[in-house]
Structures are given as C-alpha cells and as structure tokens.
Write an enzyme that holds these catalytic residues in place. Structure first.
Site, PDB file in Angstrom:
ATOM      1  N   ARG A 147      -6.351  -6.692   1.191  1.00 11.20           N
ATOM      2  CA  ARG A 147      -6.868  -7.799   1.996  1.00 11.20           C
ATOM      3  C   ARG A 147      -8.238  -7.426   2.559  1.00 11.20           C
ATOM      4  O   ARG A 147      -8.484  -6.266   2.922  1.00 11.20           O
ATOM      5  CB  ARG A 147      -5.904  -8.145   3.126  1.00 11.20           C
ATOM      6  CG  ARG A 147      -5.604  -7.040   4.101  1.00 11.20           C
ATOM      7  CD  ARG A 147      -4.709  -7.535   5.235  1.00 11.20           C
ATOM      8  NE  ARG A 147      -4.303  -6.436   6.106  1.00 11.20           N
ATOM      9  CZ  ARG A 147      -3.144  -5.795   5.983  1.00 11.20           C
ATOM     10  NH1 ARG A 147      -2.291  -6.140   5.030  1.00 11.20           N
ATOM     11  NH2 ARG A 147      -2.837  -4.808   6.814  1.00 11.20           N
ATOM     12  N   LEU A 198      -9.460  -8.982  -1.743  1.00  5.29           N
ATOM     13  CA  LEU A 198      -9.249 -10.402  -1.989  1.00  5.29           C
ATOM     14  C   LEU A 198      -8.238 -10.968  -0.999  1.00  5.29           C
ATOM     15  O   LEU A 198      -7.259 -10.298  -0.660  1.00  5.29           O
ATOM     16  CB  LEU A 198      -8.715 -10.629  -3.411  1.00  5.29           C
ATOM     17  CG  LEU A 198      -9.610 -10.243  -4.580  1.00  5.29           C
ATOM     18  CD1 LEU A 198      -8.837 -10.395  -5.891  1.00  5.29           C
ATOM     19  CD2 LEU A 198     -10.870 -11.087  -4.603  1.00  5.29           C
ATOM     20  N   ASP A 199      -8.460 -12.191  -0.571  1.00  2.08           N
ATOM     21  CA  ASP A 199      -7.478 -12.925   0.216  1.00  2.08           C
ATOM     22  C   ASP A 199      -6.661 -13.756  -0.765  1.00  2.08           C
ATOM     23  O   ASP A 199      -7.125 -14.780  -1.271  1.00  2.08           O
ATOM     24  CB  ASP A 199      -8.181 -13.828   1.237  1.00  2.08           C
ATOM     25  CG  ASP A 199      -7.192 -14.536   2.164  1.00  2.08           C
ATOM     26  OD1 ASP A 199      -5.981 -14.591   1.826  1.00  2.08           O
ATOM     27  OD2 ASP A 199      -7.634 -15.051   3.206  1.00  2.08           O
ATOM     28  N   LYS A 214      -4.405 -15.748  -0.448  1.00  2.00           N
ATOM     29  CA  LYS A 214      -4.048 -17.110  -0.043  1.00  2.00           C
ATOM     30  C   LYS A 214      -5.147 -18.121  -0.377  1.00  2.00           C
ATOM     31  O   LYS A 214      -4.938 -19.323  -0.267  1.00  2.00           O
ATOM     32  CB  LYS A 214      -3.741 -17.149   1.459  1.00  2.00           C
ATOM     33  CG  LYS A 214      -2.516 -16.328   1.844  1.00  2.00           C
ATOM     34  CD  LYS A 214      -2.256 -16.389   3.335  1.00  2.00           C
ATOM     35  CE  LYS A 214      -1.031 -15.554   3.704  1.00  2.00           C
ATOM     36  NZ  LYS A 214      -0.760 -15.579   5.168  1.00  2.00           N
ATOM     37  N   HIS A 265      13.514  -0.085   5.827  1.00  2.00           N
ATOM     38  CA  HIS A 265      12.715   1.096   5.520  1.00  2.00           C
ATOM     39  C   HIS A 265      13.656   2.167   4.977  1.00  2.00           C
ATOM     40  O   HIS A 265      14.866   1.956   4.864  1.00  2.00           O
ATOM     41  CB  HIS A 265      11.971   1.591   6.764  1.00  2.00           C
ATOM     42  CG  HIS A 265      10.710   0.823   7.046  1.00  2.00           C
ATOM     43  ND1 HIS A 265       9.668   0.756   6.143  1.00  2.00           N
ATOM     44  CD2 HIS A 265      10.330   0.100   8.132  1.00  2.00           C
ATOM     45  CE1 HIS A 265       8.695   0.028   6.657  1.00  2.00           C
ATOM     46  NE2 HIS A 265       9.066  -0.391   7.861  1.00  2.00           N
ATOM     47  N   ASN A 294      17.038   2.817   6.471  1.00  2.00           N
ATOM     48  CA  ASN A 294      18.008   1.745   6.225  1.00  2.00           C
ATOM     49  C   ASN A 294      18.594   1.851   4.826  1.00  2.00           C
ATOM     50  O   ASN A 294      19.801   1.654   4.621  1.00  2.00           O
ATOM     51  CB  ASN A 294      17.350   0.382   6.396  1.00  2.00           C
ATOM     52  CG  ASN A 294      16.623   0.243   7.710  1.00  2.00           C
ATOM     53  OD1 ASN A 294      15.407   0.093   7.722  1.00  2.00           O
ATOM     54  ND2 ASN A 294      17.330   0.305   8.823  1.00  2.00           N
ATOM     55  N   ASP A 344      11.963   5.792  -0.838  1.00  3.25           N
ATOM     56  CA  ASP A 344      10.621   5.377  -1.227  1.00  3.25           C
ATOM     57  C   ASP A 344      10.134   6.116  -2.469  1.00  3.25           C
ATOM     58  O   ASP A 344       9.547   5.509  -3.376  1.00  3.25           O
ATOM     59  CB  ASP A 344       9.636   5.628  -0.081  1.00  3.25           C
ATOM     60  CG  ASP A 344       9.754   4.602   1.027  1.00  3.25           C
ATOM     61  OD1 ASP A 344      10.505   3.631   0.858  1.00  3.25           O
ATOM     62  OD2 ASP A 344       9.106   4.778   2.069  1.00  3.25           O
TER      63      ASP A 344
END
Length: 379
Positions: free
Chosen positions: A37, A70-71, A73, A137, A140, A167
């Site tokens: 973003r 880049l956005d 949306k 995460h 969890n 992860d």
C-alpha cells in the site's frame, strides 16, 4: 543459471508466512515484486527494532525483492497490475478468503487472462470450512490443532514456544513446496492452478507420534507426558549449577548407558522403567551439582546425545555454523550498513549473490526503476 531465474512472483502478502515464502523463491533466482500500500507499505516495515528507515524484520524477510506501491481499491492502480498479471508466473497472497475476489484479483478472474498462473493463497484455516473467516495468529493455530497442548509448561509457568511454527513450518515452507510442485505440473500440462495453503492443516504432520499413539491406544498424550515432550528421563532439560541447561536426549539404550556412566548415576536409578520420576529427580540432583562447563567437558567427544543449551548469540558464533557458511550471506540497508542475512533452507549452490549484500526494497521503488530501454518503469 539459478533454478528459478526467469520466473516472476507477485507477492501481495505481509508479515511472515508469505514474505518468507517469496524470500525462498527470490533466493533461488525468482524476480519477486512486492505489492504494497502507498505511504506506509506493509505492516512489517514499521516493526521494532528499526534498522535504518524500516524494521530489521522487514530487511531480513524481503532481501533482494522489489516493491510496487498500489492502492488495490483504486481501479487506476489495479489497472497497473494488468500487464504484470498477464506475464507473472506466481501470485502469492495472504488475505482472508474473499478479499481478493472483492478486488477482482481472485484466481478465477486472473486465470482467465493468464491460464498458466500459479496462484498460492496462504491462510490460517484455508479457503473453506467453518473457521475460514476466523482471525488468528500462530499461538491460536498451534492451540487449535492440539500441538500446543503437548508441551505448554504448567499453570504456574505456561510456556509459549519460541518459534512461529504455524507461520513458517505450516505456511511458508508448504507454500514453496507446493509452488514448486505446481511449476513441475505446469511444465507437463501447460496450466497453472490455485493452491490452498492452510497453516492449521499442515501442523498435524508434526504430531505424527502423538496421533499414532492416540489413535491406536486411545491414550492421548498430555502436556509434557510423552517421549519427546519431557515425559521420560531420557529426553529432558536438566538445570546446571550456574543456571544453564543440559539438553539430554539419550533415548537409545547405548546412549542412555553412556550418559549414566558419565554423570555417575547410581545403578538403582538406571532402569528408568521402574520409577521414572525417581530417576528424573536423581539425574536433576547430579546435573545441578556442577556448573555447565563441567558437563560440557564431560560430554565432549562422547556420543551420548547431550549438550549445553546455547544462547542465540553463542550459536551465531559457533565455529561449526561459521565453517558451513550459514551466515555468509548479507543484507544491507539504505545507509549502507550490513547484517548477517536470514539463513534459509536453500542450498548454497542455488543462491547467486556470491556474498554480495542485497537490500530489501524501498517502498514503491519498482515504479521508478529504469529498464534497459530507458523506460520510466519496468512492468
């Protein structure tokens, strides 16, 4: 020629699982473009401690990649992606199920313009099932799969594992493994596929012994009760006089016999099937009566599967790892400072940096990177 040279990866992921997966691909020669973003970039850039402009975590995980800001949306920014999606070999994303679809960037949509695309989605619970939209995460995930219950300390001193198992071992590594399989399949049939990598699914592999025991005997392993979780005298951490620990793993009888001889364990306690708790107490008494250096010297040159637990600082200076070149690769920042790069399980022969420092990308740097033809952007 590096194994993945010539392949382009578009990486929409953040934090750890996806970025580590794309790091492995980059280290093997792939051209990785991070989609971030504008303004702040991905979250890991802002973590502590900082190392130059960004966090050292970001530098470690994104060495040698490029960044495109880049956005997603905005229609205009998504349009910039069109030529990249048409030519990309791999897309890596880590959003919750449905997010990429709302952006018009899901596999069904993009595969219409690039049927050869390998599209890898990493999530906690997968693209389907009752928990697909549940946030979580690592803690969890290992909790939900029963992995944490096998070794989590006591109610008074609960222990959180020091490694992000879900992860890395449940997300990043299976992602790379399946991407490589999909590349091989594409070579044979000329078509890509969507890979659904659920970190929780992949954790059950680590409990093969616990699953086998429970399914056959119906006696399910508890917290620290089994062979490899501290349930016997032969696989435990024993404190030394100076506050260090002996990592004792003399499981096989020949190693156990030698261990008992080295520490001078009385004959009565050597048959650890009679009263395991009594044997543990006696070994603990013996080990705690001497400093760690005494035990280091005692175990040196003896094959009994025992060692002194090293600190991370000590491990980084260990002559064995240094001799093997584990830390021979470097990462640099915008100030020209260098650090040991994150060691990754890619054979040294597949990595092409030749010891030269590689930097993590400047946010949006790919949008202004000059090409050989003098264009303003390499797309």
């Amino acid at each position: 020629m590096r194994p993945l040279q010539g392949l382009r990866v578009l990486d929409f992921s953040t934090l750890l699982p996806g970025p580590l997966a794309s790091l492995l691909l980059a280290e093997a020669g792939a051209d990785v473009v991070k989609i971030e973003r504008p303004g702040t970039g991905e979250d890991m850039r802002g973590y502590e401690p900082r190392w130059g402009h960004d966090s050292v975590n970001f530098a470690m995980l994104n060495r040698g990649k490029k960044s495109l800001a880049l956005d997603l949306k905005l229609d205009s920014d998504r349009a910039v992606l069109a030529p990249l999606l048409e030519s990309a070999d791999i897309v890596l994303e880590q959003f919750r199920p449905g997010v990429m679809q709302r952006l018009g960037l899901d596999y069904t949509t993009v595969s219409k313009i690039n049927p050869k695309l390998i599209y890898c989605s990493i999530t906690g619970y997968g693209q389907s099932g009752p928990k697909r939209d549940v946030a979580g995460h690592d803690l969890n995930y290992i909790g939900d799969t029963g992995l944490l219950s096998l070794s989590m300390g006591t109610p008074q001193v609960p222990v959180i594992p020091p490694a992000l198992v879900a992860d890395i071992a449940g997300g990043a590594y299976p992602a790379v493994m399946n991407i490589l399989l999909a590349l091989e399949e594409r070579r044979a049939i000329g078509k890509g596929r969507h890979l659904d990598i659920a970190m929780t699914d992949n954790l059950f592999t680590f409990m093969y012994w616990a699953m086998g025991s429970g399914l056959v005997t119906r006696k399910w392993p508890g917290n620290g009760t089994d062979l490899v979780t501290g349930g016997t005298p032969r696989y435990r951490l024993y404190p030394t006089q100076d506050g260090r620990f002996v990592a004792a793993a003399p499981i096989e009888q020949k190693f156990w016999d030698l261990f008992c001889d080295l520490i001078g364990l009385q004959q009565h306690y050597r048959d650890d099937t009679i009263d395991p708790s009594a044997t543990v107490r006696q070994v603990t008494t013996i080990i705690s009566s001497r400093p760690s250096q005494h035990w280091r010297d005692s175990f040196a040159g003896c094959d009994c599967c025992c060692s002194i637990v090293a600190t991370l600082e000590e491990a980084l200076a260990d002559p064995h790892f240094v001799a093997r070149g584990v830390f021979s690769h470097l990462v640099t920042n915008e100030a020209g400072q260098t650090l040991k790069a994150l060691p990754v399980p890619i054979d040294a022969g597949f990595r092409g940096d030749a010891g030269q420092p590689l930097a993590a990308p400047i946010l949006g740097g790919f949008t202004t990177e000059p090409s050989g033809s003098g264009d303003k952007a390499v797309l």
